[in-house]
Structure formats: structure tokens, C-alpha cells
Design a protein around this motif. Sequence first.
Motif, PDB file in Angstrom:
ATOM      1  N   MET A   1     106.449  86.712  83.184  1.00 29.21           N
ATOM      2  CA  MET A   1     106.114  86.132  84.439  1.00 29.21           C
ATOM      3  C   MET A   1     105.268  86.526  85.789  1.00 29.21           C
ATOM      4  N   THR A   2     104.092  85.922  86.729  1.00 28.75           N
ATOM      5  CA  THR A   2     103.207  87.138  87.478  1.00 28.75           C
ATOM      6  C   THR A   2     103.575  87.179  88.570  1.00 28.75           C
ATOM      7  N   ALA A   3     102.667  88.123  88.671  1.00 32.13           N
ATOM      8  CA  ALA A   3     103.072  89.044  90.992  1.00 32.13           C
ATOM      9  C   ALA A   3     102.491  87.476  91.602  1.00 32.13           C
ATOM     10  N   TRP A   4     102.440  86.278  90.951  1.00 26.83           N
ATOM     11  CA  TRP A   4     102.246  84.789  92.182  1.00 26.83           C
ATOM     12  C   TRP A   4     102.234  83.982  91.283  1.00 26.83           C
ATOM     13  N   SER A   5     102.635  82.695  91.981  1.00 32.30           N
ATOM     14  CA  SER A   5     103.198  81.660  91.910  1.00 32.30           C
ATOM     15  C   SER A   5     102.527  80.895  92.364  1.00 32.30           C
ATOM     16  N   LEU A  13     104.213  85.056  96.477  1.00 32.89           N
ATOM     17  CA  LEU A  13     104.476  86.268  95.667  1.00 32.89           C
ATOM     18  C   LEU A  13     105.608  87.763  95.514  1.00 32.89           C
ATOM     19  N   PHE A  14     105.580  88.008  94.808  1.00 29.15           N
ATOM     20  CA  PHE A  14     106.620  88.710  93.999  1.00 29.15           C
ATOM     21  C   PHE A  14     105.852  90.123  94.398  1.00 29.15           C
ATOM     22  N   ILE A  15     106.089  90.939  94.653  1.00 24.19           N
ATOM     23  CA  ILE A  15     106.199  92.376  95.869  1.00 24.19           C
ATOM     24  C   ILE A  15     107.451  93.601  95.869  1.00 24.19           C
ATOM     25  N   ARG A  16     106.911  94.567  95.421  1.00 29.42           N
ATOM     26  CA  ARG A  16     107.156  96.206  94.957  1.00 29.42           C
ATOM     27  C   ARG A  16     106.961  96.725  96.456  1.00 29.42           C
ATOM     28  N   LEU A  17     107.552  97.196  97.603  1.00 29.95           N
ATOM     29  CA  LEU A  17     107.334  97.718  99.167  1.00 29.95           C
ATOM     30  C   LEU A  17     107.752  99.113  98.521  1.00 29.95           C
ATOM     31  N   THR A  18     106.814  99.788  98.789  1.00 32.71           N
ATOM     32  CA  THR A  18     106.959 101.173  99.765  1.00 32.71           C
ATOM     33  C   THR A  18     106.995 101.471 101.054  1.00 32.71           C
ATOM     34  N   GLY A  35     109.935  93.708  82.592  1.00 30.52           N
ATOM     35  CA  GLY A  35     108.975  92.607  82.118  1.00 30.52           C
ATOM     36  C   GLY A  35     108.384  91.770  83.191  1.00 30.52           C
ATOM     37  N   ARG A  36     108.724  92.237  84.187  1.00 32.58           N
ATOM     38  CA  ARG A  36     108.526  91.207  85.397  1.00 32.58           C
ATOM     39  C   ARG A  36     106.986  91.386  86.021  1.00 32.58           C
ATOM     40  N   GLN A  37     105.836  91.063  86.715  1.00 36.26           N
ATOM     41  CA  GLN A  37     105.308  91.255  87.010  1.00 36.26           C
ATOM     42  C   GLN A  37     105.815  91.580  88.477  1.00 36.26           C
ATOM     43  N   VAL A  38     105.194  92.368  89.055  1.00 40.88           N
ATOM     44  CA  VAL A  38     105.095  92.289  90.694  1.00 40.88           C
ATOM     45  C   VAL A  38     103.902  93.138  91.578  1.00 40.88           C
ATOM     46  N   LEU A  39     103.084  92.566  92.813  1.00 41.02           N
ATOM     47  CA  LEU A  39     102.544  93.131  93.250  1.00 41.02           C
ATOM     48  C   LEU A  39     103.014  94.680  94.087  1.00 41.02           C
ATOM     49  N   LYS A  40     102.568  95.693  93.801  1.00 40.57           N
ATOM     50  CA  LYS A  40     102.930  96.845  94.128  1.00 40.57           C
ATOM     51  C   LYS A  40     102.031  97.151  96.054  1.00 40.57           C
ATOM     52  N   LEU A  93      93.991  81.102  98.792  1.00 39.01           N
ATOM     53  CA  LEU A  93      95.153  82.196  99.164  1.00 39.01           C
ATOM     54  C   LEU A  93      94.984  83.299  98.065  1.00 39.01           C
ATOM     55  N   LEU A  94      94.635  82.788  97.169  1.00 41.67           N
ATOM     56  CA  LEU A  94      94.849  83.521  95.588  1.00 41.67           C
ATOM     57  C   LEU A  94      93.547  84.109  95.575  1.00 41.67           C
ATOM     58  N   VAL A  95      91.992  83.551  95.774  1.00 35.60           N
ATOM     59  CA  VAL A  95      91.199  83.863  96.003  1.00 35.60           C
ATOM     60  C   VAL A  95      90.833  85.519  96.613  1.00 35.60           C
ATOM     61  N   LYS A  96      91.629  85.209  97.868  1.00 35.72           N
ATOM     62  CA  LYS A  96      91.731  86.406  98.723  1.00 35.72           C
ATOM     63  C   LYS A  96      92.341  87.052  98.599  1.00 35.72           C
ATOM     64  N   LEU A  97      93.453  87.391  97.713  1.00 34.48           N
ATOM     65  CA  LEU A  97      94.491  88.271  97.379  1.00 34.48           C
ATOM     66  C   LEU A  97      93.885  88.927  96.731  1.00 34.48           C
ATOM     67  N   LYS A  98      93.047  88.627  96.069  1.00 36.78           N
ATOM     68  CA  LYS A  98      92.726  89.049  94.411  1.00 36.78           C
ATOM     69  C   LYS A  98      90.769  89.738  94.529  1.00 36.78           C
ATOM     70  N   VAL A  99      91.043  89.538  95.979  1.00 39.72           N
ATOM     71  CA  VAL A  99      89.005  90.048  96.646  1.00 39.72           C
ATOM     72  C   VAL A  99      89.853  91.940  96.589  1.00 39.72           C
ATOM     73  N   HIS A 100      91.431  91.861  97.003  1.00 40.64           N
ATOM     74  CA  HIS A 100      91.900  93.079  97.156  1.00 40.64           C
ATOM     75  C   HIS A 100      92.360  93.819  96.146  1.00 40.64           C
ATOM     76  N   LEU A 101      92.986  93.169  94.453  1.00 38.96           N
ATOM     77  CA  LEU A 101      93.340  94.536  94.168  1.00 38.96           C
ATOM     78  C   LEU A 101      92.915  94.663  93.484  1.00 38.96           C
ATOM     79  N   PRO A 102      92.780  95.725  93.092  1.00 39.27           N
ATOM     80  CA  PRO A 102      91.750  96.130  92.173  1.00 39.27           C
ATOM     81  C   PRO A 102      91.825  96.231  90.618  1.00 39.27           C
ATOM     82  N   GLY A 103      91.302  95.891  89.402  1.00 40.24           N
ATOM     83  CA  GLY A 103      91.317  95.523  88.300  1.00 40.24           C
ATOM     84  C   GLY A 103      91.966  94.184  88.210  1.00 40.24           C
ATOM     85  N   VAL A 104      91.893  93.508  88.831  1.00 38.26           N
ATOM     86  CA  VAL A 104      92.565  91.637  89.015  1.00 38.26           C
ATOM     87  C   VAL A 104      90.871  90.752  89.138  1.00 38.26           C
TER      88      VAL A 104
END
Length: 104
Positions: A1-5, A13-18, A35-40, A93-104
Motif C-alpha cells: 500500500m502506498t502513502a497515497w491513493s 494521504l496517509f501520514i505519520r506526524l511528528t 508493510g504500509r507506507q506513510v508520508l513522514k 495534486l499528486l504531481v505537486k506532492l511529488k515535487v516536495h518528496l525527496p527521492g520519489v
Amino acid sequence: MTAWSVTPDGLQLFIRLTPRGGRDGLDGVETLSDGRQVLKARVRAAPSEGEANAALIALLARLLGTPRSTIVLKAGASARLKCFLARGDAGVLLVKLKVHLPGV
């Protein structure tokens, strides 16, 4: 499962917040032990009285270039793992999100 759908309403968006993370930003994608993926994500705000959730909504709105009112907390109001819905065109929205994710 990816961090978004992609949903009919937008991008989920599935997010782990600090909270109290020293800065506001996304730190990439993390795979949890199940095994789930989340955005940090991290925000400077404290986790009291919804401040961290509000800061995360503001961060997501800024990164996605949408009004805050289009970002909805679906689950996890008092948990570290959260689910948000960003309403709008999921592809854009996905294109804009990926711009801000390192290594994606």
C-alpha cells in the motif's frame, strides 16, 4: 500500500506526524513494520488542542497549492498516524506532492 491513493474526490494521504519537529515539512516516505507506507511529516506546533493537526493542514495546503478548506482530516485526530483527503484533481495534486518528496 502506498502513502497515497487516488479517490473520486481527490488524493487520500496517509501520514505519520511528528509534532514539535523543529520545522514544518515532509521528510519522505516511510514503510511501517506492517508493510504500509506513510508520508513522514513534521511540524513545529505542539500536539495539544489540535495545533499540530492545524499546522499539518496548513503545510499540506501550501505544498499542494490549495486552500486549507480543501484538506480534510479523515482519521487519526489524536494519533500519530493520520489519514487526510486533499480535494481536487488527484493527478495535479499528486504531481505537486511529488515535487516536495525527496527521492520519489
